[in-house]
Design a protein around this motif. Structure first.
Motif, PDB file in Angstrom:
ATOM      1  N   TYR A  36     -59.511 -67.888   3.874  1.00 23.56           N
ATOM      2  CA  TYR A  36     -59.437 -69.310   3.562  1.00 23.56           C
ATOM      3  C   TYR A  36     -58.006 -69.665   3.186  1.00 23.56           C
ATOM      4  N   GLU A  40     -57.999 -74.931   0.935  1.00 23.61           N
ATOM      5  CA  GLU A  40     -59.461 -74.839   0.836  1.00 23.61           C
ATOM      6  C   GLU A  40     -59.877 -74.333  -0.545  1.00 23.61           C
ATOM      7  N   SER A  53     -68.120 -73.157   3.065  1.00 23.05           N
ATOM      8  CA  SER A  53     -66.876 -72.486   2.659  1.00 23.05           C
ATOM      9  C   SER A  53     -66.571 -72.718   1.184  1.00 23.05           C
ATOM     10  N   TYR A  54     -66.809 -73.946   0.703  1.00 22.01           N
ATOM     11  CA  TYR A  54     -66.548 -74.238  -0.707  1.00 22.01           C
ATOM     12  C   TYR A  54     -67.509 -73.475  -1.604  1.00 22.01           C
TER      13      TYR A  54
END
Length: 331
Positions: A36, A40, A53-54
């Protein structure tokens, strides 16, 4: 011999190590099986949205790496303390039965309660560390002359082997092999914020207490007569520091399983920088321990989620052999 004799140089080294630790921690948030960007990571923390992704960054990777820092600090400082208390340069939580004892009692707990909460695991880890450490110390002091380096190491190897075998036997009998394998292999994968909520305050509190009391540990490491001449109650100090070491080891095992050699290697490296004053050895050991475990976990993660314990041992075993050849002396 110290690598740095000037006080300013030591302070500068401390700041540099802290900066390295923080940089590595940020990099560890980014790198892994899935990489990442810094943006991000920043957005996952401060501009959160419910996307995959978070969620991975916030709920998996960040707590994992914070655990790596805390465990590195705990194991490195517990090793440094044990080396001072026992006057044994080869002392380490894994070599003196603490980690094996913690794993054994945790396996007993899981055998009867597979859904045990982390607070129960922490308590079991501490009880096990007390059992393992006490057994090794009693065996090591069973003959005249008190602590003897080789007798302590042999006792630690024997007790660790016995307790590990008991943990494996319990795992086989109660069919909890998968749970126990994690504690034997060691790893920070799967660490949660809730676990950190319990473990972090304990580790930080004990590290602060030990650092504030480091002067007595320095005196104790100089020898019994010297410490008593400086007005140190050696019996009380040895007992208090032993208990604090067992707390650190027990919490570390409950959090990430058993990791060998961290407490053996890191304090020696710290002494190469600051000498033998534990007021400096302990904070430097904490920083170096955090750096070492974060780096090892990144290597383990980027090489296909290999066991963290295996990566640590690749460095630890040669270092241990080197120390034995040097008769425990590195400075």
């Amino acid at each position: 011999m110290k690598l740095f004799n000037n006080k300013l140089s030591i302070e500068l080294q401390g700041v540099m190590l802290l900066a390295v630790l923080l940089i590595l921690l940020i990099v560890s948030f980014c790198l892994g099986v899935e990489n990442y960007s810094l943006k991000e990571v920043y957005d996952a923390l401060f501009n959160y949205r419910n996307i995959e992704s978070y969620n991975i960054i916030r709920d998996i990777r960040i707590p994992r790496e914070i655990a790596a820092v805390l465990v590195g600090m705990a194991l490195a400082c517990s090793g440094a303390i044990m080396q001072g208390v026992t006057k044994n340069a080869l002392a380490d939580p894994s070599l003196l039965g603490l980690n094996a004892g913690a794993s054994m009692v945790i396996s007993i707990l899981l055998a009867f309660n597979t859904g045990a909460g982390f607070l129960a695991l922490m308590s079991a880890g501490f009880i096990g560390a007390v059992i393992g450490g006490t057994a090794v110390i009693l065996i090591g002091m069973s003959r005249r002359g008190g602590f003897n380096t080789m007798r302590i190491i042999l006792a630690g190897a024997a007790v660790s082997a016995l307790l590990t075998a008991l943990a494996d036997g319990i795992a086989l009998f109660f069919k909890i092999n998968q749970s126990i394998t994690f504690f034997i292999a060691g790893g920070v994968a799967g660490t949660t914020w809730q676990q950190l909520l319990y473990a972090a305050p304990v580790i930080i509190f004990v590290l602060i207490i030990t650092t504030l009391s480091a002067r007595q540990l320095t005196a104790l490491s100089l020898g019994e007569e010297m410490a008593q001449g400086l007005g140190v109650n050696t019996g009380v100090i040895r007992t208090v520091f032993s208990v604090l070491t067992m707390i650190l080891s027990g919490v570390a095992v409950a959090l990430v399983g058993s990791l060998a050699f961290v407490g053996l290697m890191v304090p020696h490296i710290a002494r190469m920088i600051v000498g033998t004053d534990y007021r400096l050895v302990l904070p430097f050991s904490a920083l170096l321990g955090g750096i070492f475990i974060v780096t090892a976990d990144m290597i383990a993660r980027m090489s296909g989620e290999n066991p963290l314990g295996a990566v640590v041992s690749l460095v630890g075993v040669p270092f241990f052999i080197y120390l034995v050849r040097k008769d425990g002396r590195i400075l």
